[in-house]
Design a protein around this motif. Structure first.
Motif, PDB file in Angstrom:
ATOM      1  N   LEU A 198       0.829  -1.208   0.000  1.00  0.00           N
ATOM      2  CA  LEU A 198       0.000   0.000   0.000  1.00  0.00           C
ATOM      3  C   LEU A 198       0.860   1.254   0.000  1.00  0.00           C
ATOM      4  O   LEU A 198       0.608   2.198  -0.765  1.00  0.00           O
ATOM      5  CB  LEU A 198      -0.924  -0.008   1.215  1.00  0.00           C
ATOM      6  N   ALA A 199       1.868   1.299   0.849  1.00  0.00           N
ATOM      7  CA  ALA A 199       2.736   2.477   0.898  1.00  0.00           C
ATOM      8  C   ALA A 199       3.486   2.663  -0.417  1.00  0.00           C
ATOM      9  O   ALA A 199       3.655   3.796  -0.901  1.00  0.00           O
ATOM     10  CB  ALA A 199       3.725   2.349   2.059  1.00  0.00           C
ATOM     11  N   GLN A 200       3.941   1.564  -1.004  1.00  0.00           N
ATOM     12  CA  GLN A 200       4.674   1.649  -2.270  1.00  0.00           C
ATOM     13  C   GLN A 200       3.758   2.162  -3.385  1.00  0.00           C
ATOM     14  O   GLN A 200       4.139   3.040  -4.166  1.00  0.00           O
ATOM     15  CB  GLN A 200       5.243   0.284  -2.641  1.00  0.00           C
ATOM     16  N   VAL A 201       2.550   1.617  -3.467  1.00  0.00           N
ATOM     17  CA  VAL A 201       1.625   2.024  -4.525  1.00  0.00           C
ATOM     18  C   VAL A 201       1.174   3.468  -4.327  1.00  0.00           C
ATOM     19  O   VAL A 201       1.165   4.268  -5.278  1.00  0.00           O
ATOM     20  CB  VAL A 201       0.418   1.070  -4.550  1.00  0.00           C
ATOM     21  N   ALA A 202       0.806   3.828  -3.091  1.00  0.00           N
ATOM     22  CA  ALA A 202       0.375   5.203  -2.825  1.00  0.00           C
ATOM     23  C   ALA A 202       1.511   6.185  -3.068  1.00  0.00           C
ATOM     24  O   ALA A 202       1.281   7.304  -3.548  1.00  0.00           O
ATOM     25  CB  ALA A 202      -0.143   5.321  -1.393  1.00  0.00           C
ATOM     26  N   GLY A 203       2.742   5.777  -2.737  1.00  0.00           N
ATOM     27  CA  GLY A 203       3.888   6.641  -2.996  1.00  0.00           C
ATOM     28  C   GLY A 203       4.117   6.852  -4.481  1.00  0.00           C
ATOM     29  O   GLY A 203       4.453   7.955  -4.926  1.00  0.00           O
ATOM     30  N   ALA A 204       3.948   5.787  -5.277  1.00  0.00           N
ATOM     31  CA  ALA A 204       4.100   5.921  -6.728  1.00  0.00           C
ATOM     32  C   ALA A 204       3.003   6.801  -7.312  1.00  0.00           C
ATOM     33  O   ALA A 204       3.259   7.627  -8.201  1.00  0.00           O
ATOM     34  CB  ALA A 204       4.078   4.535  -7.370  1.00  0.00           C
ATOM     35  N   PHE A 205       1.776   6.635  -6.837  1.00  0.00           N
ATOM     36  CA  PHE A 205       0.713   7.541  -7.267  1.00  0.00           C
ATOM     37  C   PHE A 205       1.122   8.990  -7.011  1.00  0.00           C
ATOM     38  O   PHE A 205       0.952   9.860  -7.861  1.00  0.00           O
ATOM     39  CB  PHE A 205      -0.572   7.240  -6.500  1.00  0.00           C
ATOM     40  N   ASN A 206       1.680   9.237  -5.840  1.00  0.00           N
ATOM     41  CA  ASN A 206       1.972  10.605  -5.419  1.00  0.00           C
ATOM     42  C   ASN A 206       3.080  11.235  -6.246  1.00  0.00           C
ATOM     43  O   ASN A 206       2.906  12.332  -6.810  1.00  0.00           O
ATOM     44  CB  ASN A 206       2.349  10.596  -3.937  1.00  0.00           C
ATOM     45  N   GLY A 213      -5.080  16.747  -0.225  1.00  0.00           N
ATOM     46  CA  GLY A 213      -6.305  15.958  -0.149  1.00  0.00           C
ATOM     47  C   GLY A 213      -6.233  14.741  -1.042  1.00  0.00           C
ATOM     48  O   GLY A 213      -5.390  14.659  -1.940  1.00  0.00           O
ATOM     49  N   ALA A 214      -7.100  13.783  -0.805  1.00  0.00           N
ATOM     50  CA  ALA A 214      -7.083  12.521  -1.533  1.00  0.00           C
ATOM     51  C   ALA A 214      -7.819  12.651  -2.868  1.00  0.00           C
ATOM     52  O   ALA A 214      -8.997  13.010  -2.896  1.00  0.00           O
ATOM     53  CB  ALA A 214      -7.711  11.420  -0.693  1.00  0.00           C
ATOM     54  N   GLU A 215      -7.126  12.353  -3.965  1.00  0.00           N
ATOM     55  CA  GLU A 215      -7.748  12.375  -5.294  1.00  0.00           C
ATOM     56  C   GLU A 215      -8.257  10.993  -5.690  1.00  0.00           C
ATOM     57  O   GLU A 215      -9.300  10.875  -6.321  1.00  0.00           O
ATOM     58  CB  GLU A 215      -6.741  12.887  -6.326  1.00  0.00           C
ATOM     59  N   ILE A 216      -7.531   9.948  -5.361  1.00  0.00           N
ATOM     60  CA  ILE A 216      -8.030   8.603  -5.595  1.00  0.00           C
ATOM     61  C   ILE A 216      -8.637   8.095  -4.291  1.00  0.00           C
ATOM     62  O   ILE A 216      -8.063   8.277  -3.209  1.00  0.00           O
ATOM     63  CB  ILE A 216      -6.930   7.634  -6.097  1.00  0.00           C
ATOM     64  N   ASP A 217      -9.817   7.503  -4.374  1.00  0.00           N
ATOM     65  CA  ASP A 217     -10.486   7.052  -3.162  1.00  0.00           C
ATOM     66  C   ASP A 217      -9.855   5.765  -2.649  1.00  0.00           C
ATOM     67  O   ASP A 217      -9.151   5.055  -3.377  1.00  0.00           O
ATOM     68  CB  ASP A 217     -11.971   6.838  -3.423  1.00  0.00           C
ATOM     69  N   ASP A 218     -10.106   5.453  -1.392  1.00  0.00           N
ATOM     70  CA  ASP A 218      -9.485   4.296  -0.750  1.00  0.00           C
ATOM     71  C   ASP A 218      -9.901   2.976  -1.396  1.00  0.00           C
ATOM     72  O   ASP A 218      -9.115   2.024  -1.418  1.00  0.00           O
ATOM     73  CB  ASP A 218      -9.835   4.265   0.741  1.00  0.00           C
ATOM     74  N   VAL A 219     -11.117   2.898  -1.911  1.00  0.00           N
ATOM     75  CA  VAL A 219     -11.590   1.638  -2.502  1.00  0.00           C
ATOM     76  C   VAL A 219     -10.774   1.284  -3.739  1.00  0.00           C
ATOM     77  O   VAL A 219     -10.246   0.172  -3.876  1.00  0.00           O
ATOM     78  CB  VAL A 219     -13.091   1.724  -2.842  1.00  0.00           C
ATOM     79  N   ASN A 220     -10.629   2.214  -4.660  1.00  0.00           N
ATOM     80  CA  ASN A 220      -9.866   1.938  -5.872  1.00  0.00           C
ATOM     81  C   ASN A 220      -8.380   1.788  -5.586  1.00  0.00           C
ATOM     82  O   ASN A 220      -7.694   0.991  -6.246  1.00  0.00           O
ATOM     83  CB  ASN A 220     -10.104   3.033  -6.905  1.00  0.00           C
ATOM     84  N   LEU A 221      -7.885   2.528  -4.626  1.00  0.00           N
ATOM     85  CA  LEU A 221      -6.490   2.362  -4.220  1.00  0.00           C
ATOM     86  C   LEU A 221      -6.262   0.944  -3.702  1.00  0.00           C
ATOM     87  O   LEU A 221      -5.285   0.276  -4.081  1.00  0.00           O
ATOM     88  CB  LEU A 221      -6.127   3.390  -3.149  1.00  0.00           C
ATOM     89  N   GLN A 222      -7.158   0.457  -2.852  1.00  0.00           N
ATOM     90  CA  GLN A 222      -6.993  -0.881  -2.303  1.00  0.00           C
ATOM     91  C   GLN A 222      -7.171  -1.950  -3.374  1.00  0.00           C
ATOM     92  O   GLN A 222      -6.494  -2.993  -3.338  1.00  0.00           O
ATOM     93  CB  GLN A 222      -7.984  -1.115  -1.163  1.00  0.00           C
ATOM     94  N   HIS A 223      -8.055  -1.721  -4.329  1.00  0.00           N
ATOM     95  CA  HIS A 223      -8.181  -2.669  -5.438  1.00  0.00           C
ATOM     96  C   HIS A 223      -6.843  -2.833  -6.167  1.00  0.00           C
ATOM     97  O   HIS A 223      -6.434  -3.956  -6.497  1.00  0.00           O
ATOM     98  CB  HIS A 223      -9.237  -2.184  -6.434  1.00  0.00           C
ATOM     99  N   LEU A 224      -6.175  -1.736  -6.430  1.00  0.00           N
ATOM    100  CA  LEU A 224      -4.879  -1.804  -7.109  1.00  0.00           C
ATOM    101  C   LEU A 224      -3.845  -2.505  -6.244  1.00  0.00           C
ATOM    102  O   LEU A 224      -3.049  -3.311  -6.738  1.00  0.00           O
ATOM    103  CB  LEU A 224      -4.407  -0.401  -7.479  1.00  0.00           C
ATOM    104  N   VAL A 225      -3.838  -2.207  -4.952  1.00  0.00           N
ATOM    105  CA  VAL A 225      -2.899  -2.865  -4.037  1.00  0.00           C
ATOM    106  C   VAL A 225      -3.128  -4.375  -4.044  1.00  0.00           C
ATOM    107  O   VAL A 225      -2.183  -5.164  -4.102  1.00  0.00           O
ATOM    108  CB  VAL A 225      -3.053  -2.293  -2.613  1.00  0.00           C
ATOM    109  N   ASP A 226      -4.394  -4.794  -3.999  1.00  0.00           N
ATOM    110  CA  ASP A 226      -4.694  -6.222  -3.998  1.00  0.00           C
ATOM    111  C   ASP A 226      -4.296  -6.866  -5.322  1.00  0.00           C
ATOM    112  O   ASP A 226      -3.808  -8.004  -5.355  1.00  0.00           O
ATOM    113  CB  ASP A 226      -6.176  -6.449  -3.726  1.00  0.00           C
ATOM    114  N   TYR A 227      -4.518  -6.170  -6.422  1.00  0.00           N
ATOM    115  CA  TYR A 227      -4.108  -6.687  -7.728  1.00  0.00           C
ATOM    116  C   TYR A 227      -2.601  -6.970  -7.752  1.00  0.00           C
ATOM    117  O   TYR A 227      -2.160  -8.065  -8.126  1.00  0.00           O
ATOM    118  CB  TYR A 227      -4.480  -5.693  -8.826  1.00  0.00           C
ATOM    119  N   ILE A 228      -1.815  -6.000  -7.336  1.00  0.00           N
ATOM    120  CA  ILE A 228      -0.360  -6.174  -7.360  1.00  0.00           C
ATOM    121  C   ILE A 228       0.084  -7.231  -6.355  1.00  0.00           C
ATOM    122  O   ILE A 228       0.969  -8.046  -6.635  1.00  0.00           O
ATOM    123  CB  ILE A 228       0.325  -4.823  -7.099  1.00  0.00           C
ATOM    124  N   SER A 229      -0.561  -7.263  -5.191  1.00  0.00           N
ATOM    125  CA  SER A 229      -0.174  -8.222  -4.156  1.00  0.00           C
ATOM    126  C   SER A 229      -0.450  -9.658  -4.558  1.00  0.00           C
ATOM    127  O   SER A 229       0.230 -10.579  -4.087  1.00  0.00           O
ATOM    128  CB  SER A 229      -0.926  -7.920  -2.853  1.00  0.00           C
TER     129      SER A 229
END
Length: 853
Positions: free
Chosen positions: A658-666, A692-708
């Motif tokens: 999650l931290a890696q993906v959110a960091g890359a988004f940022n 502020g958050a531009e991508i919501d937590d649901v879609n962020l977590q979907h991407l994290v789960d996909y990569i994981s």
């Protein structure tokens, strides 16, 4: 460590006073001596708690007073105390805590051996529980399974606390034992109801069998106080050196393999396929069809009653759309086509739910329709022929899976024989040797459809049923352009809510633009921009660059861009090549680090490795004198400032996927999130975008789960004599000193797919000094320019097929694996020299071994 100060040096090892509040803890007590410490102590486990009974310890206890105050003698705000057992702590109007009925664990002087036995734990016949004993620094002292009534001993001459965890199929408990090394000690377990946040002291209490207390400060871990006669000490309320990501308190998703008295149940997810697995002439099995996230995943359950003495194997299927034809094929035959099976069942539809289907198998048609038995190979394919689907085509085939009756779980498979040759088995499927399972049960089967580009984009074969749809939704995010909202594959709808989110400054507008096919990126042509790199920038101390922030973002959604960087050429270094870069723009950094996009597979498994396993590999002072001094990188900017092991990124800068993906988004895409809500911006920079958050937590977590949950490809040719020889040379050359071949994931990761897997990532996740040849001039946190995380080697042999070329190391300078080895300096210099000294044949064997991974 001594009896007067159990906590301040051992439990809080390395903490500084500036990290928290210093508290004086005064003890006033009369502590009796044991008449007989006893030769052994037994720890007995019941279904409700882990009880530690100290055999033979006899003592008389008196009143104890504890006072908590800061260095100036004032009450500590935000501190609360609870007792171990008895009545919860209660505060009085004066702000003092009065505790009564305290119980605890008596700890006599210990010789270093800690014997205990396991009894009265609910175990099935032959079942074992896992016992872990961990010291306060997180080092695992003991990790082994035990049976009912079995006795274990572990030896440690460390004084202090040991954490005992016992886990079985349906039972989990923990406790702590204390070794004070002198006299008696107590230790407390966090629990009870916290007292008032303003509580400052604990009044006199009366003892019983023992006394203990746990005190905590908001936002900090609980402190466990051990009371020893006449002692006083200073406790620093500060963060520990390392906090595990997952433990017994972690909420776990349901297991994908479940044993019941009547069956072994295997659960997994599937997706629609274009054609069949073995059809290598079409090359359209592993890719994704249009609208792949819309109604096109299924949840499948194999209920193996034969494993428990029954007569049939049931298959239950739940789809997202009603099926027109309900086809479930099993037991491969391969006559006429490579998609021909002995059994071709039409599943029965549940009369109460049009999305649920079921069928069963009772005979083995491969052997004259005899009854099924344990060990039978049951290959299966469930097809989804959708009825009146609103978008896209309706007919989809399913994933070919192999189930071995009686074992539970799917296994990676390989075909044997030649299709069309009746003298062979016509490509019948067999389990792949477990030695080739790079990712445990996350390992994919042999790719028989001849699609080398798509090795790294597959679902984990053991993907949990509920995660199939989440996986494809995450894939959609991965392939969406965050400027336009377009999907980068044909026949897929725009993701409108993601449009316009990249920027104002960014490197690329989609994840897949840098991580094409989830593989390694290749360097661009000379003179071209680094559009698949992240160029870290900063000042001489590693702080963000005043005009650029922490990453150079060469593209802009509006206004002037930060500048750009191109590959200006290659410098020859003894036959090797080193990149040179040219910057343009108002602010050209002098301290920078160019890092190419790495492959993505296996990240979830790396996240699931217990911290204790990595701690056991670390040797920061090179105590064993082998020239390797790998160290953990502890990062704390994520998860409320708690210190976690850095696992991801070229310098181990992120602790979780999650931290890696959110960091890359940022930094890479200019998209903020709840994890990193502030845009990457220098202190003197403008036009950075709003917080502020531009991508919501649901879609962020979907991407994290996909990569994981991406599948890991299996090893190829591991029995080849040259590969076997190369593996031995890899060990003898010293490469495995950093590239650790085998690790085991822990039992507490939330995702069932990732738990308790034996994996072969060839990394220790540690930082190593790789010498001046690979160094850049930009430190990252406490990682110097010469320190790099050991890159995982699993699936490195697939690089050329997935990326359509080869490039290795952090900036892609190495054109071959041989060049990558020769660049190793510092701690890797000895291994590189050993490789260079090999004969041509031996060097080729080592490279062939690496290509087998």
């Amino acid at each position: 460590m001594n009896g007067h100060s159990m906590i301040s040096q051992k439990y809080m090892n390395g903490a500084s006073a500036t990290d928290g509040t210093t508290a004086k803890v005064g003890f006033a007590a009369k502590v009796g001596r044991a008449a007989d410490t006893g030769p052994r102590r037994a720890a007995r486990i019941s279904a409700s708690a882990l009880l530690l009974a100290l055999a033979g310890a006899q003592a008389v206890w008196s009143d104890i007073t504890i006072t908590l105050q800061d260095a100036a003698g004032k009450p500590i705000p935000g501190v609360s105390c609870t007792q171990n057992g008895g009545t919860p702590a209660v505060s009085d109007p004066t702000g003092k805590l009065t505790l009564s009925g305290i119980t605890g664990i008596r700890a006599p002087r210990l010789p270093g051996a800690e014997p205990f036995s396991v009894s009265r734990i609910p175990l099935a016949p032959g079942e074992q529980a896992m016992v872990d004993v961990i010291n306060v620094q997180g080092r695992r002292v003991l990790h082994r399974p035990v049976g009912l009534g079995e006795r274990i001993e572990f030896s440690s001459y460390d004084k202090g606390l040991f954490f005992v965890k016992v886990t079985s199929r349906d039972f989990s408990s923990s406790a702590r034992i204390a070794n004070t090394g002198a006299g008696f000690g107590f230790e407390g377990v966090a629990g009870g109801t916290p007292a008032s946040a303003a509580a400052a002291s604990m009044a006199k209490t009366s003892g019983g069998a023992g006394e203990s207390v746990t005190c905590s400060k908001s936002g900090f871990p609980s402190q466990i106080y051990s009371l020893v006669n006449g002692s006083s000490t200073v406790i620093n309320f500060s963060k520990p050196n390392l906090v595990p990501l997952f433990d017994q308190a972690t909420k776990l998703e349901p297991d994908v393999i479940v044993e019941t008295p009547t069956a072994i149940i295997t659960r997994f997810a599937d997706r629609g396929r274009d054609r069949h697995a073995r059809e290598d002439e079409f090359h359209i099995y592993d890719h994704y069809l249009g609208h792949y996230w819309m109604h096109r995943t299924a949840q499948i359950e194999i209920v193996d009653e034969v494993a428990k003495g029954g007569t049939e194997v049931k298959v239950n299927v739940t789809t997202q759309w009603k099926l027109e034809s309900t086809n479930c094929r099993a037991f491969y035959r391969g006559i006429g086509t490579v998609a021909e099976y002995h059994s071709n069942n039409n599943m029965d539809r549940d009369p109460t739910d049009p999305l649920k289907y079921h069928t069963s198998f009772k005979q083995n048609p491969k052997e004259n329709f005899r009854p099924l038995k344990i060990g039978d190979r049951m290959e299966m394919e469930v097809s989804q022929f959708l009825a009146g689907v609103p978008e896209g085509r309706a007919n989809y085939y399913g994933t070919v899976v192999l189930y071995i009756i009686g074992q539970g779980g799917l296994v990676p498979w390989e075909p044997r024989g030649v299709f069309g040759d009746a003298k062979t088995e016509r490509e019948d499927s067999y389990p792949v040797d477990v030695a080739a399972w790079e990712g445990g049960r996350v390992t994919l089967p042999t790719q028989t459809s001849n699609e080398p580009l798509y090795h790294f984009i597959q679902m984990a074969p053991n993907l949990a049923p509920q995660n199939g749809q989440i996986f494809v939704l995450g894939r959609r995010v991965h392939h969406t352009d965050f400027v336009t909202g377009d999907h980068d594959e044909p026949d897929n709808d725009k993701f409108a809510e993601m449009a316009g989110k990249s920027g104002p400054n960014f490197v690329n507008s989609s994840c897949n633009a840098c991580h094409a096919n989830n593989g390694r990126a290749l360097p661009p042509a000379v003179g071209a921009v680094l559009n698949k790199y992240v160029v870290k920038v900063g000042d001489g101390n590693g702080n963000p660059h005043p005009q650029l922030g922490s990453v150079l973002q060469p593209r802009s959604a509006g206004g002037a861009a930060e500048g750009s960087v191109t590959l200006s050429g290659w410098t020859d270094v003894g036959g090797l090549r080193k990149p040179a870069y040219a910057f343009s723009g108002a602010a050209s950094p002098t301290q920078f680090s160019a890092r190419i996009s790495p492959q993505l597979v296996g990240m979830g498994l790396l996240e699931a490795i217990p911290e204790s396993a990595i701690q056991g590999l670390a040797d920061p002072e090179d105590a064993n004198g082998d020239g390797i001094s790998g160290r953990m990188r502890i990062v704390s900017e994520y998860d409320k400032g708690l210190p976690h092991l850095g696992r991801f990124g070229w310098k181990a800068g992120k602790p979780t996927v999650l931290a890696q993906v959110a960091g890359a988004f940022n930094t890479d895409m200019g998209v903020t999130s709840s994890v990193y809500p502030e845009p990457d911006c220098g202190s003197a920079q403008t036009n950075c975008g709003a917080k502020g958050a531009e991508i919501d937590d649901v879609n962020l977590q979907h991407l994290v789960d996909y990569i994981s949950l991406l599948g890991v490809s299996l090893r190829r040719g591991f029995k080849d004599p040259d590969v076997v020889k190369g593996e031995a040379l890899f060990q003898s050359a010293g490469c495995a000193s950093c590239h650790t071949p085998t690790l085991v994931t822990g039992p507490y990761h939330p995702k069932a797919e990732l738990r308790n897997q034996t994996i072969h990532p060839y990394t220790d996740l540690l930082l190593h000094d790789m010498g001046p040849g690979l160094a850049d001039n930009l430190p990252e946190g406490d990682a110097s320019g010469a320190e790099w995380r050991t890159a995982p080697l699993w699936n490195i042999g697939y690089t050329e097929g997935v990326s359509e070329g080869e490039a290795y190391l952090h900036d892609g300078r190495a054109r071959t694996l041989a060049e990558a080895i020769q660049w190793h300096g510092g701690e890797g210099a000895k291994a590189a020299a050993n490789f260079k000294a090999l004969s041509a044949g031996d060097a080729a064997a080592m490279i062939k071994f690496l290509k087998s991974l």
